[in-house]
Design a protein around this motif. Structure first.
Motif, PDB file in Angstrom:
ATOM      1  N   LEU A   1     -12.985  -0.805   8.371  1.00 12.90           N
ATOM      2  CA  LEU A   1     -12.148  -1.680   7.542  1.00 12.90           C
ATOM      3  C   LEU A   1     -11.102  -2.304   8.465  1.00 12.90           C
ATOM      4  O   LEU A   1     -10.149  -1.640   8.879  1.00 12.90           O
TER       5      LEU A   1
ATOM      6  N   VAL B   1      -5.882   1.739  -0.897  1.00  9.53           N
ATOM      7  CA  VAL B   1      -6.451   0.392  -1.071  1.00  9.53           C
ATOM      8  C   VAL B   1      -6.094  -0.425   0.159  1.00  9.53           C
ATOM      9  O   VAL B   1      -4.925  -0.479   0.564  1.00  9.53           O
ATOM     10  N   THR B   2      -7.100  -1.027   0.754  1.00 10.53           N
ATOM     11  CA  THR B   2      -6.892  -1.916   1.896  1.00 10.53           C
ATOM     12  C   THR B   2      -7.091  -3.362   1.440  1.00 10.53           C
ATOM     13  O   THR B   2      -7.485  -3.626   0.294  1.00 10.53           O
TER      14      THR B   2
ATOM     15  N   HIS C   1      -8.554 -11.867  -4.611  1.00  8.74           N
ATOM     16  CA  HIS C   1      -7.414 -11.441  -5.440  1.00  8.74           C
ATOM     17  C   HIS C   1      -6.463 -12.636  -5.568  1.00  8.74           C
ATOM     18  O   HIS C   1      -6.376 -13.465  -4.655  1.00  8.74           O
TER      19      HIS C   1
ATOM     20  N   GLU D   1      -9.441  -5.225   2.001  1.00  5.58           N
ATOM     21  CA  GLU D   1     -10.823  -5.407   1.557  1.00  5.58           C
ATOM     22  C   GLU D   1     -11.004  -4.971   0.107  1.00  5.58           C
ATOM     23  O   GLU D   1     -11.945  -5.404  -0.579  1.00  5.58           O
ATOM     24  N   GLY D   2     -10.108  -4.068  -0.352  1.00  3.58           N
ATOM     25  CA  GLY D   2     -10.216  -3.554  -1.713  1.00  3.58           C
ATOM     26  C   GLY D   2      -9.573  -4.455  -2.750  1.00  3.58           C
ATOM     27  O   GLY D   2      -9.743  -4.241  -3.951  1.00  3.58           O
TER      28      GLY D   2
ATOM     29  N   ASN E   1     -10.604   2.263  -1.459  1.00  3.34           N
ATOM     30  CA  ASN E   1     -11.177   1.140  -2.215  1.00  3.34           C
ATOM     31  C   ASN E   1     -12.206   1.617  -3.230  1.00  3.34           C
ATOM     32  O   ASN E   1     -13.267   1.016  -3.407  1.00  3.34           O
TER      33      ASN E   1
ATOM     34  N   LYS F   1      -4.919   7.403  -3.807  1.00  5.17           N
ATOM     35  CA  LYS F   1      -5.942   6.381  -3.624  1.00  5.17           C
ATOM     36  C   LYS F   1      -5.463   5.344  -2.601  1.00  5.17           C
ATOM     37  O   LYS F   1      -4.383   4.779  -2.745  1.00  5.17           O
TER      38      LYS F   1
ATOM     39  N   THR G   1     -12.782 -10.208  -2.670  1.00  6.28           N
ATOM     40  CA  THR G   1     -13.823 -10.588  -1.717  1.00  6.28           C
ATOM     41  C   THR G   1     -13.695 -12.081  -1.429  1.00  6.28           C
ATOM     42  O   THR G   1     -12.936 -12.791  -2.095  1.00  6.28           O
TER      43      THR G   1
END
Ligand code: FES
Ligand code: FES
Length: 153
Positions: free
Chosen positions: A31, A71-72, A83, A74-75, A7, A69, A78
């Motif tokens: 996470l 991304v979870t 998103h 959470e990434g 993230n 990279k 918020t």
């Protein structure tokens, strides 16, 4: 020592190279978006993005990540600024117990990155490996279609 970018933040961690990425994300980085379901690449609840590709973190050794990279959930967004895919799941109320939702959202996000306006069939194919024991599939497909029409708005 293993260095991971998760993230957007780099982490150097003292973990065994064959530790599943899922365990590192949940236990070392706190996470908890990615879930442990089967641990056998069978259910999709642990899905994360590796350079934009949806992968099962339960069977991905942390040493296999390298410079990719991560991304979870959470990434993506918020609570204050979700998103578009997360907002679409909220708008369509596309969850019952919610356990599958991490994997559904991450897989659907990877789909829309490659196929911005998917057909129902393409959505179902992309999510075929993500199991939902609650039978929320109709709403999940509706959420992905909604995200496809609202993203970037
Ligand atoms: S926990 Fe990874 S696929 Fe089920
Ligand atoms: S909402 Fe319960 S598993 Fe999908």
């Amino acid at each position: 020592m293993i260095t991971l970018t998760v993230n957007g933040t780099s982490h150097t961690l003292d973990v065994e190279p064959d530790t599943p990425l899922l365990y590192v994300l949940r236990d070392d980085l706190a996470l908890h978006g990615p879930k442990f379901g089967c641990g056998l690449a069978q259910c999709g609840s642990c899905t994360v993005l590796l350079d934009g590709v949806a992968v099962r973190s339960c069977v991905t050794p942390v040493s296999a990540v390298g410079a990719k990279k991560v991304v979870t959930l959470e990434g993506l967004g918020t609570s204050a600024r979700p998103h578009p895919m997360q907002q679409a799941f909220i708008d369509e109320q596309a969850a019952q117990c919610g356990y599958c939702v991490n994997g559904m959202i991450m897989s659907a996000t990877a789909l829309l990155a490659k196929t911005p306006n998917p057909s129902d069939r393409q959505i179902r194919q992309a999510l075929a490996g993500n199991l939902c024991r609650c039978g929320t599939h109709q709403r999940i497909v509706a959420a992905v279609k909604r995200a496809a029409t609202t993203k970037g708005a």
